[in-house]
Write an enzyme that holds these catalytic residues in place. Structure first.
Site, short mmCIF file in Angstrom:
data_model
loop_
_atom_site.label_atom_id
_atom_site.label_comp_id
_atom_site.label_asym_id
_atom_site.label_seq_id
_atom_site.Cartn_x
_atom_site.Cartn_y
_atom_site.Cartn_z
N LYS A 1 -25.86 41.68 64.59
CA LYS A 1 -26.90 41.91 65.60
C LYS A 1 -26.47 42.82 66.74
O LYS A 1 -26.93 42.69 67.88
CB LYS A 1 -27.43 40.59 66.19
CG LYS A 1 -27.86 39.55 65.21
CD LYS A 1 -28.64 40.07 64.04
CE LYS A 1 -30.02 40.56 64.38
NZ LYS A 1 -30.65 41.18 63.15
N LYS B 1 -35.01 45.27 61.82
CA LYS B 1 -34.07 45.85 62.79
C LYS B 1 -34.87 46.47 63.93
O LYS B 1 -35.71 47.34 63.70
CB LYS B 1 -33.20 46.94 62.13
CG LYS B 1 -32.44 46.47 60.93
CD LYS B 1 -31.38 45.43 61.27
CE LYS B 1 -30.88 44.73 60.02
NZ LYS B 1 -29.93 43.65 60.31
N GLY B 2 -34.62 45.98 65.12
CA GLY B 2 -35.41 46.42 66.27
C GLY B 2 -36.71 45.64 66.31
O GLY B 2 -37.80 46.20 66.38
N ARG B 3 -36.58 44.31 66.24
CA ARG B 3 -37.76 43.44 66.20
C ARG B 3 -38.42 43.35 67.58
O ARG B 3 -37.77 43.52 68.60
CB ARG B 3 -37.36 42.01 65.80
CG ARG B 3 -36.96 41.84 64.37
CD ARG B 3 -36.85 40.36 64.04
NE ARG B 3 -36.62 40.18 62.62
CZ ARG B 3 -35.43 39.91 62.10
NH1 ARG B 3 -34.38 39.79 62.87
NH2 ARG B 3 -35.29 39.77 60.79
N GLY C 1 -26.19 46.30 66.06
CA GLY C 1 -26.56 47.67 65.67
C GLY C 1 -25.75 48.14 64.47
O GLY C 1 -25.66 49.35 64.21
N THR C 2 -25.20 47.21 63.72
CA THR C 2 -24.33 47.60 62.60
C THR C 2 -25.10 48.33 61.50
O THR C 2 -24.55 49.23 60.86
CB THR C 2 -23.61 46.37 62.00
OG1 THR C 2 -24.58 45.42 61.55
CG2 THR C 2 -22.68 45.71 63.00
#
Ligand code: A3P
Length: 323
Positions: free
Chosen positions: A57, A276-278, A59-60
């Site tokens: 969580k 991703k980017g919820r 940005g991997t």
């Protein structure tokens, strides 16, 4: 001298030395004797030159995707069992052995200077991963990404809600964070997955028990969101990868997604998926205060460590320390 059948002997041996039950994989090509008995069709080129270790969580996936755009950087194949991540050095996959691991990587031609890598965000805070990674890949470079640990904890909680985890759905974030040790196991489990990876300094120091500091690079995950081109330039420098890839031409801010995405055509971008980017509500004030207190000492330790390692301090870290 007493003789016993091999199986009996093995059982007896591992009763006496249970810590040796799990093997430690080393690189056969580092030992002449091993290499000479290593099958001719096997190659040590199918091993990564660098690892993106997480934590989760931060940005991997964005970093993994951006790295994959580079012409001289090749990632692992996606595994059917572990999806995008190989997750070899932590957990049970390790026991599947070296061939299992190497089968996740493409076979590079002999003269290739391409860099293989894999990203498994579960490595960062795993107790065994640093020792195991070092045993097999002592020269590999290690990349970690850090965001404000409070944000990371909340992102993990939201991730579990999105995956309809009953514990995350039935308990508020504050309930989870403040769950006592007498709480049900699954509640404590979620609490620990929210809080423990964020003890950044402690985990980084564990990697540094094995790897020299020059092999480690720490990315500011907030900078990766705001200015991925700058971060990818830093990463290319750290990896000394060639040719230089100009990410300015390949990444563009997508107002609808609210993040940088891959440029496809003049008017089309390819963004990371919905997970991703919820979108979720902001963290409640009580949880924010709890986390500020909880991470105050670990963040101070991180700031000292990053200073010692000559890394630029992320803005969020300065802010969290009240600078
Ligand atoms: P949220 O979904 O909570 O916003 P990981 O890939 O390690 O699981 O991290 C997911 C996080 O990456 C997202 O958390 C998001 O904030 C962050 N992120 C960074 N750059 C991004 C990008 N370009 N697109 C989408 N998410 C990005």
């Amino acid at each position: 001298l007493k003789q016993v059948p091999p199986l009996e002997l093995a059982i007896k041996y591992f009763e006496m030395y249970p810590e040796e039950k799990t093997p430690i994989w080393k690189n056969p090509c580092d030992y002449k004797r091993h290499q000479s008995i290593w099958s001719a069709n096997k190659t040590c080129k199918r091993l990564p030159k660098f690892l993106v270790i997480g934590p989760q969580k931060t940005g991997t996936t964005a970093l993994y995707t951006f790295l994959g755009m580079h012409p001289a950087i090749k990632s692992n194949y996606n595994s059917q069992e572990t999806f995008e991540e190989v997750q070899f050095f932590n957990g049970n996959n390790y026991e599947k052995g070296l061939d299992w691991y190497m089968d996740h990587f493409p076979n590079l031609t002999n003269d290739s200077t391409d860099l293989l890598f894999e990203k498994s965000a579960t490595y960062f805070d795993n107790a065994d991963a640093p020792m195991r990674a070092f045993a097999l890949l002592p020269k590999t470079k290690i990349i970690s990404i850090l965001v404000d640990p409070a944000k990371r904890a909340y992102s993990w909680y939201q991730h579990m809600r999105a995956h309809t985890d009953p514990t995350a759905l039935n308990y508020t974030f504050y309930d989870i964070l403040t769950a006592p040790d007498t709480a049900p196991r699954r509640v404590r489990g979620l609490r620990n997955r929210c809080l423990e990876p964020g003890l950044y300094a402690q985990h980084i120091l564990h990697w540094l028990d094995y790897f020299p500091a020059q092999q480690l690079f720490v990315i500011d995950g907030e900078l990766l969101k705001a200015n991925p081109v700058l971060v990818m330039d830093q990463v290319q420098k750290f990896l000394t990868v060639e040719p230089y890839f100009n990410y300015t031409e390949h990444l563009r801010f997508d107002p609808k997604k609210g993040f940088y995405c891959q440029v496809l055509t003049d008017d089309r971008n390819k963004c990371l998926g919905m997970s991703k980017g919820r979108q979720y509500p902001p963290m409640d004030v009580k949880s924010g205060e709890f986390l500020k207190q909880f991470y105050s000492k670990p963040n101070l330790a991180l700031s000292k460590l990053l200073t010692k390692l000559n890394f630029h301090l992320p803005k969020w870290l300065d802010e969290s320390l009240g600078a």
